[in-house]
Design a protein around this motif. Structure first.
Motif, short mmCIF file in Angstrom:
data_model
loop_
_atom_site.label_atom_id
_atom_site.label_comp_id
_atom_site.label_asym_id
_atom_site.label_seq_id
_atom_site.Cartn_x
_atom_site.Cartn_y
_atom_site.Cartn_z
N LYS A 1 -11.24 1.57 -1.76
CA LYS A 1 -11.27 0.67 -0.44
C LYS A 1 -12.38 -0.48 -1.03
N TYR A 2 -13.45 0.10 -1.64
CA TYR A 2 -14.61 -0.87 -1.96
C TYR A 2 -14.09 -1.97 -2.83
N HIS B 1 0.72 -1.20 0.11
CA HIS B 1 -0.19 0.05 -0.04
C HIS B 1 0.74 1.34 0.09
N PRO C 1 -4.01 -5.59 -2.30
CA PRO C 1 -4.19 -6.21 -0.96
C PRO C 1 -3.60 -7.72 -0.89
N GLU D 1 -19.06 6.08 4.35
CA GLU D 1 -19.69 5.57 3.49
C GLU D 1 -19.90 5.94 2.18
N ASN E 1 -5.07 -10.32 -0.38
CA ASN E 1 -6.05 -11.35 -1.10
C ASN E 1 -6.25 -11.13 -2.49
N THR F 1 -10.67 -2.82 -3.38
CA THR F 1 -9.46 -3.53 -2.52
C THR F 1 -10.02 -4.56 -1.51
N ASP F 2 -11.06 -4.24 -0.80
CA ASP F 2 -11.82 -4.94 -0.04
C ASP F 2 -12.29 -6.36 -0.82
N LEU F 3 -12.39 -6.36 -2.03
CA LEU F 3 -12.92 -7.49 -2.90
C LEU F 3 -11.60 -8.18 -3.75
N ASN G 1 -2.41 0.28 -4.33
CA ASN G 1 -2.69 -0.60 -3.09
C ASN G 1 -2.84 -1.93 -3.77
#
Length: 271
Positions: free
Chosen positions: A51-52, A2, A23, A253, A25, A54-56, A21
């Motif tokens: 973030k949306y 990151h 991640p 959000e 995963n 990279t969280d996935l 970034n």
């Protein structure tokens, strides 16, 4: 990995900044996000968009175009109006290639690239369709023509005579200068910067999203892009040009419309 505010070398050897970034995963898909006119990578809710994804499991890179008016020291807003005045569309196209190249070298893993462009950035990513490293493209409220961004007739002549025209930034109250050289660069690179031609020649899977309440780039431009690509338009009802986001964005959000845009894009990129 990151990295925040990494220096890359853009058009005219000007230093600019990017965020990268990757991640833990990581799904081998790297998104490159291109901002719009009078925008920058840290604008509004773009961090939440990062973030949306990279969280996935997606890698995500967003960057400042080299002549957007920011500096290495002050990347938010527009502390260098002289640089802003010298920006051109061909410089932004060059910047995108530099960012893809930088990311390609930095990420030492199997990867494919996916492009997202908002507004003016949407036009830029469409022009980059021939890059074989890019698998899919998504445009968010994209412009369909660079030529129609310029004045015509008497107004064009006044700009040529005066050398610089000014556009007011209603948020910062700055008079944003644009030199006539931007138009001259467009004329010199008209084929390279022809979005219609790029779309008609493109075989790249492309998702086109536009809000029906967009007053900055009318939805008709999204319909034009779709007609050239021979695809359908995904219309977000009651959505404005930034899909509900604003600067600053202090909510933790995503706004409802922008979340919908992210969901549609992720669904398109995932298959």
């Amino acid at each position: 990995m990151h990295i925040k505010n990494q220096i890359y070398i853009g058009a005219d050897n000007r230093k600019s900044l990017l965020d990268l970034n990757i991640p833990e995963n990581f799904n081998s898909k790297v998104i490159i996000f291109s901002h719009g006119f009078m925008g920058y990578k840290d604008w509004g809710a773009w961090d939440l968009v990062e973030k949306y994804f990279t969280d996935l499991g997606y890698g995500f890179c967003k960057y400042n175009v080299s002549h957007n008016g920011g500096t290495i020291e002050q990347p938010i807003d527009f502390s260098d109006l002289e640089a802003f005045s010298k920006n051109t569309y061909s410089k932004e196209l060059f910047d995108l290639q530099q960012v893809i190249n930088f990311t390609d070298e930095k990420v030492d893993a199997k990867k494919d690239f996916y492009l997202i462009g908002h507004s003016r950035g949407g036009g830029i990513v469409l022009l980059n369709h021939s890059d074989e490293r890019v698998k899919k493209i998504s445009t968010w409220a994209a412009i369909s023509s660079i030529e129609k961004r310029f004045p015509e007739g008497k107004q064009l002549k006044v700009w040529e005579t005066q050398g610089t025209k000014y556009i007011e930034n209603s948020r910062t109250n700055q008079k944003m200068p644009t030199k006539f050289s931007q138009y001259e660069d467009f004329v010199a690179n008209k084929e390279l910067l022809n979005i219609q031609k790029a779309c008609e020649e493109s075989s790249k899977p492309t998702l086109v999203i536009h809000g029906d309440a967009d007053t900055s780039v009318p939805i008709d431009e999204g319909l034009e892009i779709c007609s050239w690509l021979k695809t359908r338009l995904f219309e977000i009802e009651e959505a404005n040009h930034t899909f509900g986001a604003s600067q600053p964005w202090e909510n933790s959000e995503l706004p409802e419309h922008l979340l919908k845009v992210c969901q549609l894009t992720e669904s398109f990129f995932s298959y």
